[in-house]
Design an enzyme around this catalytic site. Sequence first.
Site, PDB file in Angstrom:
ATOM      1  N   CYS A 131      29.419   8.048 -28.337  1.00 47.50           N
ATOM      2  CA  CYS A 131      29.468   7.413 -26.565  1.00 47.50           C
ATOM      3  C   CYS A 131      31.044   7.357 -26.399  1.00 47.50           C
ATOM      4  O   CYS A 131      31.854   8.047 -27.180  1.00 47.50           O
ATOM      5  CB  CYS A 131      29.625   5.392 -27.153  1.00 47.50           C
ATOM      6  SG  CYS A 131      28.151   5.728 -28.529  1.00 47.50           S
ATOM      7  N   ARG A 185      30.399  14.709 -26.038  1.00 47.32           N
ATOM      8  CA  ARG A 185      30.813  14.395 -27.073  1.00 47.32           C
ATOM      9  C   ARG A 185      29.213  13.926 -27.903  1.00 47.32           C
ATOM     10  O   ARG A 185      29.335  13.640 -28.902  1.00 47.32           O
ATOM     11  CB  ARG A 185      31.387  12.802 -26.488  1.00 47.32           C
ATOM     12  CG  ARG A 185      32.990  13.091 -26.358  1.00 47.32           C
ATOM     13  CD  ARG A 185      33.138  11.447 -25.506  1.00 47.32           C
ATOM     14  NE  ARG A 185      33.541  11.036 -26.590  1.00 47.32           N
ATOM     15  CZ  ARG A 185      34.177  10.822 -28.097  1.00 47.32           C
ATOM     16  NH1 ARG A 185      35.147  10.931 -27.411  1.00 47.32           N
ATOM     17  NH2 ARG A 185      34.030   9.572 -28.769  1.00 47.32           N
ATOM     18  N   TRP A 198      25.187   7.083 -27.468  1.00 49.77           N
ATOM     19  CA  TRP A 198      24.081   8.341 -28.595  1.00 49.77           C
ATOM     20  C   TRP A 198      24.538   7.183 -29.850  1.00 49.77           C
ATOM     21  O   TRP A 198      24.759   6.102 -30.542  1.00 49.77           O
ATOM     22  CB  TRP A 198      25.677   9.130 -29.221  1.00 49.77           C
ATOM     23  CG  TRP A 198      25.037  10.210 -30.206  1.00 49.77           C
ATOM     24  CD1 TRP A 198      24.512  11.000 -30.414  1.00 49.77           C
ATOM     25  CD2 TRP A 198      25.542  10.076 -32.018  1.00 49.77           C
ATOM     26  NE1 TRP A 198      23.972  11.643 -30.907  1.00 49.77           N
ATOM     27  CE2 TRP A 198      24.597  10.903 -32.281  1.00 49.77           C
ATOM     28  CE3 TRP A 198      25.636   9.271 -32.579  1.00 49.77           C
ATOM     29  CZ2 TRP A 198      24.551  10.961 -33.517  1.00 49.77           C
ATOM     30  CZ3 TRP A 198      25.333   9.448 -34.101  1.00 49.77           C
ATOM     31  CH2 TRP A 198      24.625  10.138 -34.654  1.00 49.77           C
ATOM     32  N   ASN A 255      31.674   1.756 -28.612  1.00 50.66           N
ATOM     33  CA  ASN A 255      31.260   2.870 -28.796  1.00 50.66           C
ATOM     34  C   ASN A 255      31.845   2.101 -30.341  1.00 50.66           C
ATOM     35  O   ASN A 255      32.999   2.164 -30.684  1.00 50.66           O
ATOM     36  CB  ASN A 255      32.692   4.042 -28.367  1.00 50.66           C
ATOM     37  CG  ASN A 255      32.168   5.045 -29.813  1.00 50.66           C
ATOM     38  OD1 ASN A 255      32.431   5.226 -30.558  1.00 50.66           O
ATOM     39  ND2 ASN A 255      33.444   6.397 -29.930  1.00 50.66           N
ATOM     40  N   GLY A 256      31.253   2.437 -31.394  1.00 50.68           N
ATOM     41  CA  GLY A 256      31.770   2.242 -33.197  1.00 50.68           C
ATOM     42  C   GLY A 256      29.658   1.199 -33.226  1.00 50.68           C
ATOM     43  O   GLY A 256      28.788   1.263 -32.591  1.00 50.68           O
ATOM     44  N   GLU A 292      29.551  28.170 -42.729  1.00 48.13           N
ATOM     45  CA  GLU A 292      29.588  28.051 -41.347  1.00 48.13           C
ATOM     46  C   GLU A 292      29.291  29.105 -40.777  1.00 48.13           C
ATOM     47  O   GLU A 292      28.093  28.941 -39.033  1.00 48.13           O
ATOM     48  CB  GLU A 292      31.239  28.837 -41.171  1.00 48.13           C
ATOM     49  CG  GLU A 292      31.561  28.640 -39.239  1.00 48.13           C
ATOM     50  CD  GLU A 292      31.711  27.586 -38.864  1.00 48.13           C
ATOM     51  OE1 GLU A 292      31.283  25.522 -39.559  1.00 48.13           O
ATOM     52  OE2 GLU A 292      31.523  26.999 -38.082  1.00 48.13           O
ATOM     53  N   LYS A 306      26.548  27.377 -37.581  1.00 40.67           N
ATOM     54  CA  LYS A 306      26.833  27.708 -36.151  1.00 40.67           C
ATOM     55  C   LYS A 306      24.420  28.206 -36.010  1.00 40.67           C
ATOM     56  O   LYS A 306      24.592  27.757 -34.618  1.00 40.67           O
ATOM     57  CB  LYS A 306      27.032  29.234 -35.695  1.00 40.67           C
ATOM     58  CG  LYS A 306      28.664  28.325 -35.963  1.00 40.67           C
ATOM     59  CD  LYS A 306      29.419  28.250 -34.450  1.00 40.67           C
ATOM     60  CE  LYS A 306      29.734  26.681 -35.119  1.00 40.67           C
ATOM     61  NZ  LYS A 306      30.590  25.996 -35.492  1.00 40.67           N
ATOM     62  N   GLU A 336      22.348  24.541 -35.841  1.00 41.61           N
ATOM     63  CA  GLU A 336      22.832  23.547 -35.021  1.00 41.61           C
ATOM     64  C   GLU A 336      22.710  23.767 -33.224  1.00 41.61           C
ATOM     65  O   GLU A 336      22.298  23.117 -32.485  1.00 41.61           O
ATOM     66  CB  GLU A 336      24.594  22.874 -35.441  1.00 41.61           C
ATOM     67  CG  GLU A 336      25.238  23.720 -34.247  1.00 41.61           C
ATOM     68  CD  GLU A 336      26.822  23.029 -35.430  1.00 41.61           C
ATOM     69  OE1 GLU A 336      27.679  21.923 -35.058  1.00 41.61           O
ATOM     70  OE2 GLU A 336      28.188  24.248 -35.377  1.00 41.61           O
ATOM     71  N   HIS A 351      17.798  31.891 -57.823  1.00 41.70           N
ATOM     72  CA  HIS A 351      17.726  30.370 -59.195  1.00 41.70           C
ATOM     73  C   HIS A 351      16.473  29.469 -58.237  1.00 41.70           C
ATOM     74  O   HIS A 351      16.624  28.258 -58.014  1.00 41.70           O
ATOM     75  CB  HIS A 351      18.420  29.818 -59.012  1.00 41.70           C
ATOM     76  CG  HIS A 351      19.084  30.714 -60.436  1.00 41.70           C
ATOM     77  ND1 HIS A 351      19.338  30.097 -61.426  1.00 41.70           N
ATOM     78  CD2 HIS A 351      20.952  31.911 -59.639  1.00 41.70           C
ATOM     79  CE1 HIS A 351      20.174  31.709 -61.525  1.00 41.70           C
ATOM     80  NE2 HIS A 351      21.215  32.073 -61.168  1.00 41.70           N
ATOM     81  N   LYS A 370      29.890  15.618 -30.433  1.00 44.91           N
ATOM     82  CA  LYS A 370      31.641  16.454 -30.692  1.00 44.91           C
ATOM     83  C   LYS A 370      32.780  15.279 -31.429  1.00 44.91           C
ATOM     84  O   LYS A 370      32.887  15.675 -32.185  1.00 44.91           O
ATOM     85  CB  LYS A 370      32.292  15.893 -29.177  1.00 44.91           C
ATOM     86  CG  LYS A 370      33.592  17.434 -29.670  1.00 44.91           C
ATOM     87  CD  LYS A 370      33.294  19.342 -30.185  1.00 44.91           C
ATOM     88  CE  LYS A 370      34.347  19.573 -29.743  1.00 44.91           C
ATOM     89  NZ  LYS A 370      34.346  21.691 -30.970  1.00 44.91           N
TER      90      LYS A 370
HETATM   91  O1  M6R Z   1      36.504  16.989 -34.948  1.00 45.80           O
HETATM   92  P1  M6R Z   1      36.253  17.355 -36.913  1.00 45.80           P
HETATM   93  O2  M6R Z   1      36.783  18.759 -37.066  1.00 45.80           O
HETATM   94  O3  M6R Z   1      36.811  16.236 -37.980  1.00 45.80           O
HETATM   95  O4  M6R Z   1      34.976  17.537 -36.936  1.00 45.80           O
HETATM   96  C1  M6R Z   1      33.650  17.355 -38.292  1.00 45.80           C
HETATM   97  C2  M6R Z   1      32.596  18.296 -38.070  1.00 45.80           C
HETATM   98  O5  M6R Z   1      31.330  17.330 -37.337  1.00 45.80           O
HETATM   99  C3  M6R Z   1      32.322  19.556 -37.218  1.00 45.80           C
HETATM  100  O6  M6R Z   1      32.987  20.964 -37.548  1.00 45.80           O
HETATM  101  C4  M6R Z   1      30.543  19.667 -36.737  1.00 45.80           C
HETATM  102  O7  M6R Z   1      30.149  20.273 -38.076  1.00 45.80           O
HETATM  103  C5  M6R Z   1      30.784  20.454 -35.263  1.00 45.80           C
HETATM  104  N1  M6R Z   1      29.501  20.579 -34.984  1.00 45.80           N
HETATM  105  C6  M6R Z   1      30.405  22.394 -36.145  1.00 45.80           C
HETATM  106  O8  M6R Z   1      30.335  23.325 -35.458  1.00 45.80           O
END
Ligand code: M6R
Length: 608
Positions: free
Chosen positions: A2, A27, A75, A101-102, A481, A485, A488, A504, A603
């Site tokens: 949020c 966010r 959110w 937010n929370g 990673e 990428k 997501e 396996h 974010k």
């Molecule tokens: O702000 P942070 O680095 O703690 O965030 C961690 C993850 O939420 C963040 O890396 C997330 O996996 C991203 N969407 C990756 O692109």
Amino acid sequence: MCGIVGYIGKQAAAPVILEGLSKLEYRGYDSAGMAVFNGETIQIKKSVGRLKVLEELTHGGATMPGNVGIGHTRWATHGAPSDVNSHPHYNASETIAVVHNGIIENYLPLKEKLVSKGYQFVSDTDTEVLAHLIDYYYKGNPLEAITKVMHRVQGSYALGIMFAEHPDQIFAVRKDSPLIVGQNEDGCFIASDVPAILKYTRKVYFIENQEVVRLRADHMHFYTVDEEEITKEPVTIDWDADAAEKGGYEHFMLKEMYEQPKTVTDTLMPRIKDNDIVIEELGMSDDEIKAIKKIFIVACGSAYHTGVTAKYIIEGAARIPVEVDVASEFRYRKPILEEGTMVVVISQSGETADTLAALRESQKLGHKVLGIVNVVGSSIAREADNVMYTWAGPEIAVATTKAYSAQLIALYLLAMKFGKVRGQIDDATFIDMLESLKKLPSQIEMLLSNKERIQRFANRYVGAKDVFFIGRGIDYAISMEGSLKLKEISYIHSEAYAAGELKHGTISLIEEGTLVAAVATQDALFQKTLSNMVEVKARGAFVLAVTNEGNTDIEKAADYVIYIPKTHPYFTNSLAIIPLQLFGYYVAVGKGCDVDKPRNLAKSVTVE
Ligand code: M6R
């Protein structure tokens, strides 16, 4: 997660709020709303969907006149995304409005109590409990009511609150969810993050846990949860305002990928001095470094992936055992942190709830925590015992790229520093590694300049159903990673596997034409990965390989090869990830996905 924006001052509040919320879109959210005091009552407009729905609903804020207001992008956690569950929430007489937010963890017992006292709820949210509970405690003194509520609720909250009876004030409250306030000559602002108010002021105050701020048009007062007034020092934000704009790029993600050479330079170069690595912020003497018995790295998502890379490098280069854990697991599994264990938490935002909790858990167990953090002044930056900043600047796209690259650099520096101090890296190797590090920015630039080729390749895979990424050692960490990428932002199912583990079970998913991206940058493991590529190719996979220049042998087993420039084997992640980021990006663009704001994602993940 949020986003909150609030304003009280000389300007019309609604346009300021809408503009601020637009800067928080990164966010992640599913609905938006605003409350503005119109001279008589608090008017609320809210709607599920993008911010532009709210903009249309209010004609850019014109139908909500008034100089005092709070706004929110939601959110969803408690209750589906819907108009009624969107924020702000009112009390029954519509004289108190709240944005949140929370998560209020004890909202159910509180709700039951309130219902038994005759309160009626219209939404499924935990936030509505706050509006009614403030109403319950409100006897004319807003600060008293708010602090009473703070004593009653458990969980995390950043709140913006307004009272129709006190239209010359708004309130900001925080516990474990980010919130800042700022001021200029026209008025005062509340925001979840700096970009929302950067246009108006660079002087901001970070609100600490369980603090309350009373904002008036021309001044702010800060209080503890016990209503004692306190003084706070402002922080001047020195970001370039353009850093939070797209600057001609189609997406923030593309812009941020292109910023990686700079990010790497900025994180690296200030810490290289006279052919040595100087990390003043580490706050550790050589003797303390020599005494480290174990390192625990804790993080989430991509930051966790940099931790996995670091495990291989720190264990290899410094011979210190490293355990890496995802923060949401670490915090609840009663981790065993023996004496001599150093804890490192990694976070771009510095606000990730699980990582923050892991930090606190480690401190509770008596361990010092080093935070590798991007956002200056964030919760993790403030609570960690020592902070090593990654100088990536504001990262707006939900999918991290430049902050990830900066985290890798910070971890390489740590590994090399530890290796040298502990006598595991000789001088010649150390200098050789430093030289390799210094070349990374130009090598990244070179890989980025090859984007058209990757784009053409990516266009073939916009219809892919499943994609697998495989690699061994550091290449496995890169695969994780690369896979994240892709999935997501493109919503294509993808998994990363340690190349030797595929047979396996998972290899049964390989069909004619399934794309398998094999990362093979580690010479010592090259032949092994090559065999795994042959295995999947024999079962119909189309193999994309990422390997070092000169490894032309790979063409026997791969259908398509991307070569990366030669670097030290420990640093290949910084190069191999570039084509994989570009691949994910162009597949997502080809599919018409909302690249910067992928569905369901946020974010800054400020709830657990
Ligand atoms: O702000 P942070 O680095 O703690 O965030 C961690 C993850 O939420 C963040 O890396 C997330 O996996 C991203 N969407 C990756 O692109």
